[in-house]
Design a protein around this motif. Structure first.
Motif, short mmCIF file in Angstrom:
data_model
loop_
_atom_site.label_atom_id
_atom_site.label_comp_id
_atom_site.label_asym_id
_atom_site.label_seq_id
_atom_site.Cartn_x
_atom_site.Cartn_y
_atom_site.Cartn_z
N UNK B 4 0.85 -1.18 0.00
CA UNK B 4 0.00 0.00 0.00
C UNK B 4 0.89 1.23 0.00
N UNK B 5 0.53 2.19 -0.84
CA UNK B 5 1.25 3.46 -0.85
C UNK B 5 0.69 4.35 0.25
N UNK B 6 1.56 4.79 1.14
CA UNK B 6 1.16 5.71 2.20
C UNK B 6 1.84 7.04 1.95
N UNK B 7 1.04 8.10 1.97
CA UNK B 7 1.59 9.43 1.78
C UNK B 7 1.70 10.10 3.14
N UNK B 8 2.92 10.54 3.46
CA UNK B 8 3.16 11.19 4.75
C UNK B 8 3.69 12.60 4.54
N UNK B 9 3.55 13.41 5.58
CA UNK B 9 4.26 14.68 5.65
C UNK B 9 5.10 14.68 6.93
N UNK B 10 6.31 15.19 6.82
CA UNK B 10 7.16 15.38 8.00
C UNK B 10 7.32 16.89 8.18
N UNK B 11 6.88 17.38 9.32
CA UNK B 11 6.99 18.81 9.62
C UNK B 11 8.18 19.01 10.55
N UNK B 56 0.39 0.43 7.62
CA UNK B 56 0.73 1.78 8.03
C UNK B 56 1.87 1.79 9.05
N UNK B 57 1.90 0.81 9.95
CA UNK B 57 2.95 0.79 10.98
C UNK B 57 4.32 0.65 10.34
N UNK B 58 4.42 -0.23 9.35
CA UNK B 58 5.71 -0.42 8.67
C UNK B 58 6.12 0.85 7.93
N UNK B 59 5.15 1.47 7.28
CA UNK B 59 5.45 2.70 6.54
C UNK B 59 5.88 3.80 7.48
N UNK B 60 5.19 3.91 8.60
CA UNK B 60 5.52 4.96 9.57
C UNK B 60 6.92 4.77 10.14
N UNK B 61 7.31 3.52 10.35
CA UNK B 61 8.66 3.25 10.87
C UNK B 61 9.72 3.77 9.90
N UNK B 62 9.48 3.60 8.59
CA UNK B 62 10.41 4.11 7.59
C UNK B 62 10.48 5.63 7.67
N UNK B 63 9.33 6.26 7.79
CA UNK B 63 9.29 7.72 7.82
C UNK B 63 9.99 8.26 9.07
N UNK B 79 10.45 17.38 15.05
CA UNK B 79 9.60 17.05 13.90
C UNK B 79 8.37 16.28 14.37
N UNK B 80 7.34 16.30 13.54
CA UNK B 80 6.23 15.38 13.73
C UNK B 80 5.89 14.78 12.38
N UNK B 81 5.26 13.61 12.45
CA UNK B 81 4.91 12.87 11.24
C UNK B 81 3.38 12.86 11.11
N UNK B 82 2.92 13.15 9.92
CA UNK B 82 1.49 13.31 9.67
C UNK B 82 1.11 12.37 8.51
N UNK B 83 0.11 11.51 8.72
CA UNK B 83 -0.34 10.63 7.64
C UNK B 83 -1.33 11.40 6.77
N UNK B 84 -1.03 11.48 5.47
CA UNK B 84 -1.91 12.23 4.57
C UNK B 84 -2.93 11.33 3.91
#
Lengths: 100, 100
Positions: B4-11, B56-63, B79-84
Motif C-alpha cells: 500500500x502506498x502511504x503518503x506522509x508529511x514530515x513537519x 501503516x505501521x511499517x510505513x511509519x517506521x520508515x518515515x 519534527x512530527x509525522x502526519x499521515x496524509x
C-alpha cells in the motif's frame, strides 16, 4: 480591545511539475540509509505563526494575505493554511505597559 | 508482493529557544505589507513523501527513521509525522517491466 490568539501553519510546496532539487537530493540519499520503497519526495516550507484577531475569519484573512504575498511564490509554489488552535486573550492598550 | 502506498508529511521546526533568522525576517517584513497582530513566526520545512509498505505501521517506521536521520537535525530541530492518506496498489516483480 479583546482579541484571540490564533495559531496557524502555512504549508508551502512546489507545484506539480516544478523541479524540486531538494526532493531529488533526499531520494538520492536513501541508498546510504538502506531505505527502500520511498518515492515522490517533495520538500517545501512550513511556517507557523500566531495572529491576534477578533475571530478566526479575520485571523485567517491575515494569514492568507501573508501566505500569498510573502511566504510563497505563486508562480512555482502552492500553499494551504492549517489552523492549529486558538487561545483567548485580552489585549488592552490601557493596561499594556502597566506592571501587574 | 502486495503493498500500500502511504503518503506522509514530515513537519520540521526549530526547537523552542533556537534562533530562527527566517522567522525574524518574516516578522521584519510585516510592516511593508501593513500587517499587524502577527507574532511568534517560526519557519521550518515540510517534506511530503510516499512509502510503499505492507501496512501503516511499517510505513511509519520508515518515515520516522528518515525524519530523525536525514530530514532533521535533532540538536536544534523537532519534527512530527502526519499521515496524509493511503492508496492500495499491487506491486509484482513478475509483472513489473512487462507491458500491459
Amino acid at each position: 480591545m479583546s482579541a484571540t490568539d490564533h495559531r496557524f501553519a502555512v504549508n508551502v510546496r512546489p507545484k506539480p511539475g516544478i523541479l524540486d532539487p531538494q526532493g531529488r537530493a533526499v531520494e538520492g540519499s536513501l541508498g546510504h540509509l538502506a531505505i527502500s520503497g520511498v518515492s515522490d519526495v517533495r520538500v517545501g516550507r512550513r511556517v507557523e505563526l500566531t495572529v491576534a484577531a477578533a475571530d478566526e475569519a479575520a485571523a485567517r484573512a491575515v494569514v492568507e494575505q501573508l501566505a500569498s504575498e510573502l511566504l510563497s511564490n505563486p508562480l512555482i509554489e502552492a500553499y494551504d493554511v492549517e489552523l492549529l488552535g486558538a487561545t483567548s486573550s485580552v489585549v488592552s492598550d490601557a493596561v499594556a505597559g502597566v506592571p501587574a
